[in-house]
Scaffold this active site. Structure first.
Site, mmCIF file in Angstrom:
data_model
loop_
_atom_site.group_PDB
_atom_site.id
_atom_site.type_symbol
_atom_site.label_atom_id
_atom_site.label_comp_id
_atom_site.label_asym_id
_atom_site.label_seq_id
_atom_site.Cartn_x
_atom_site.Cartn_y
_atom_site.Cartn_z
ATOM 1 N N SER A 1 -48.950 -85.256 3.391
ATOM 2 C CA SER A 1 -48.621 -83.898 2.952
ATOM 3 C C SER A 1 -47.370 -83.972 2.092
ATOM 4 O O SER A 1 -46.610 -84.950 2.186
ATOM 5 C CB SER A 1 -48.361 -83.029 4.196
ATOM 6 O OG SER A 1 -47.653 -81.862 3.851
ATOM 7 N N TYR B 1 -44.362 -81.785 12.286
ATOM 8 C CA TYR B 1 -45.427 -81.988 11.290
ATOM 9 C C TYR B 1 -44.907 -82.831 10.132
ATOM 10 O O TYR B 1 -45.533 -83.822 9.744
ATOM 11 C CB TYR B 1 -45.936 -80.628 10.799
ATOM 12 C CG TYR B 1 -47.061 -80.728 9.798
ATOM 13 C CD1 TYR B 1 -48.385 -80.911 10.211
ATOM 14 C CD2 TYR B 1 -46.816 -80.645 8.424
ATOM 15 C CE1 TYR B 1 -49.412 -81.004 9.275
ATOM 16 C CE2 TYR B 1 -47.823 -80.733 7.494
ATOM 17 C CZ TYR B 1 -49.127 -80.909 7.923
ATOM 18 O OH TYR B 1 -50.151 -80.996 7.004
HETATM 19 P P1 NDP Z 1 -57.768 -77.508 9.920
HETATM 20 O O1 NDP Z 1 -56.846 -76.989 10.937
HETATM 21 O O2 NDP Z 1 -58.646 -76.580 9.162
HETATM 22 O O3 NDP Z 1 -58.666 -78.677 10.527
HETATM 23 C C1 NDP Z 1 -58.071 -79.670 11.319
HETATM 24 C C2 NDP Z 1 -59.137 -80.499 11.980
HETATM 25 O O4 NDP Z 1 -58.482 -81.408 12.878
HETATM 26 C C3 NDP Z 1 -60.096 -79.649 12.804
HETATM 27 O O5 NDP Z 1 -61.403 -80.143 12.682
HETATM 28 C C4 NDP Z 1 -59.569 -79.840 14.209
HETATM 29 O O6 NDP Z 1 -60.544 -79.695 15.237
HETATM 30 C C5 NDP Z 1 -59.092 -81.294 14.152
HETATM 31 N N1 NDP Z 1 -58.157 -81.553 15.247
HETATM 32 C C6 NDP Z 1 -57.014 -80.899 15.513
HETATM 33 N N2 NDP Z 1 -56.469 -81.363 16.640
HETATM 34 C C7 NDP Z 1 -57.283 -82.347 17.094
HETATM 35 C C8 NDP Z 1 -57.271 -83.187 18.227
HETATM 36 N N3 NDP Z 1 -56.321 -83.089 19.173
HETATM 37 N N4 NDP Z 1 -58.270 -84.101 18.381
HETATM 38 C C9 NDP Z 1 -59.260 -84.180 17.475
HETATM 39 N N5 NDP Z 1 -59.340 -83.383 16.391
HETATM 40 C C10 NDP Z 1 -58.361 -82.479 16.199
HETATM 41 O O7 NDP Z 1 -56.822 -78.307 8.894
HETATM 42 P P2 NDP Z 1 -57.051 -78.782 7.378
HETATM 43 O O8 NDP Z 1 -58.470 -79.034 7.118
HETATM 44 O O9 NDP Z 1 -56.264 -77.899 6.515
HETATM 45 O O10 NDP Z 1 -56.231 -80.173 7.438
HETATM 46 C C11 NDP Z 1 -56.837 -81.438 7.387
HETATM 47 C C12 NDP Z 1 -55.742 -82.457 7.139
HETATM 48 O O11 NDP Z 1 -55.102 -82.185 5.884
HETATM 49 C C13 NDP Z 1 -54.638 -82.447 8.181
HETATM 50 O O12 NDP Z 1 -54.224 -83.774 8.443
HETATM 51 C C14 NDP Z 1 -53.514 -81.667 7.501
HETATM 52 O O13 NDP Z 1 -52.257 -82.030 8.008
HETATM 53 C C15 NDP Z 1 -53.700 -82.092 6.052
HETATM 54 N N6 NDP Z 1 -53.144 -81.190 5.052
HETATM 55 C C16 NDP Z 1 -53.695 -79.950 4.820
HETATM 56 C C17 NDP Z 1 -53.206 -79.133 3.823
HETATM 57 C C18 NDP Z 1 -53.800 -77.782 3.545
HETATM 58 O O14 NDP Z 1 -53.270 -77.075 2.655
HETATM 59 N N7 NDP Z 1 -54.887 -77.365 4.190
HETATM 60 C C19 NDP Z 1 -52.059 -79.557 2.981
HETATM 61 C C20 NDP Z 1 -51.554 -80.863 3.301
HETATM 62 C C21 NDP Z 1 -52.085 -81.642 4.296
HETATM 63 P P3 NDP Z 1 -61.018 -78.234 15.740
HETATM 64 O O15 NDP Z 1 -61.827 -77.682 14.615
HETATM 65 O O16 NDP Z 1 -61.789 -78.544 16.933
HETATM 66 O O17 NDP Z 1 -59.757 -77.452 15.971
#
Ligand code: NDP
Length: 255
Positions: A157, A170
């Protein structure tokens, strides 16, 4: 740091025959990546903590005529090193190798002054964003080495490159991710077979972005599908030779 392959035009069969594991595959960017990898020929292993969401993605891949995916329910919060080793045994028996690993699952924690940060939440964020993915990678390295050209992508990020007030665990977890990528990439460099890079999706319209910026109009953001060209490029053979680098999936926002 290198920007993005948003204009990349992948071949339809870019990932044909490849076995690719996507974490956090049930929602947001991970869901888009799993569907997109499957559309380009991969057999996708859908890993996440909410089985019902993974089943929906599974059904979408099947309905679109993709290779039959696999579901691997796992919660990074409670998973132990033994769970990752058991997982490696199961994948070894089922697939024999792993051509790609997208570490995408992530937890935002809280955006709050550090003095008010709850230590338990801090550890939870570090567990999900750093420790779990690291020990999973250690367990899966032999399977990645069994593939001729394996790509491992960690998700970073902008706050993992420059600290920002109130982003707490984070931000620190993403700095750790970038550091770990450099360490492991340097260790495997001489083998020339497994490449390890980090990828910053940039501001993307998902539930996590909404909870970080509740007042923002989501329609001003790119969707997860929009940023898939870079995810495909870095996972597939066209990015061969890149190792230990950090990429952006889209140009930085100017507003
Ligand atoms: P979301 O919150 O939409 O999705 C996150 C995913 O991670 C979900 O499928 C969630 O599962 C899963 N998850 C969370 N906790 C756990 C856990 N304990 N065990 C297994 N799975 C888990 O986030 P994004 O799609 O936005 O983010 C994806 C990645 O991109 C992340 O690493 C985030 O830090 C990074 N990112 C995102 C940005 C953005 O603007 N969106 C910007 C920069 C980085 P469940 O659906 O079951 O909750």
């Amino acid at each position: 740091m290198a920007c993005c392959r948003i204009e990349y035009k992948p071949a339809g069969d870019l990932l044909a025959g490849r076995i690719i594991l996507v974490t956090g595959a049930g929602d947001g960017i991970g869901r888009s990546a799993a569907l997109s990898y499957a559309r380009h020929g991969a057999t996708v292993i859908l890993l996440g903590r909410t089985t019902a969401k993974l089943e929906k993605v599974y059904d979408e891949i099947e309905a679109a005529g993709g290779a039959q995916p696999a579901i691997f329910p796992l919660n990074f919060e409670g998973a132990t090193f033994k769970d990752y080793q058991d997982m490696a045994v199961t994948l070894e028996e089922t697939f024999g190798r792993l051509d790609g690993l997208l570490h995408n699952a992530g937890l935002l924690g809280r955006i709050t002054p550090f003095e008010q940060y709850d230590p338990a939440l801090w550890e939870q964020v570090m567990q999900v964003n750093v420790n779990g993915p690291i020990w999973m990678t250690q367990a899966l390295l032999p399977l990645l080495r069994a593939a001729p050209d394996a790509s491992v992508i960690f998700t970073t990020s902008s706050v993992g490159r420059k600290g920002r007030a109130y982003w707490g665990a984070y931000s620190v977890s993403k700095f750790a991710t970038e550091g770990f990528v450099q360490v492991l990439a340097d260790e495997v460099e001489h083998e020339g077979q497994v490449r390890i890079n980090s990828l910053n999706p940039g501001a993307t319209r998902t539930a996590m972005r909404k909870s970080a910026y509740p007042g923002e109009d989501p329609m001003t953001l790119r969707s997860a599908d929009d940023i898939m060209p870079t995810y495909l490029w870095l996972m597939g053979p066209d990015s061969r030779g890149h190792n230990g680098e950090t990429f952006d999936a889209q140009p930085p926002r100017t507003t």
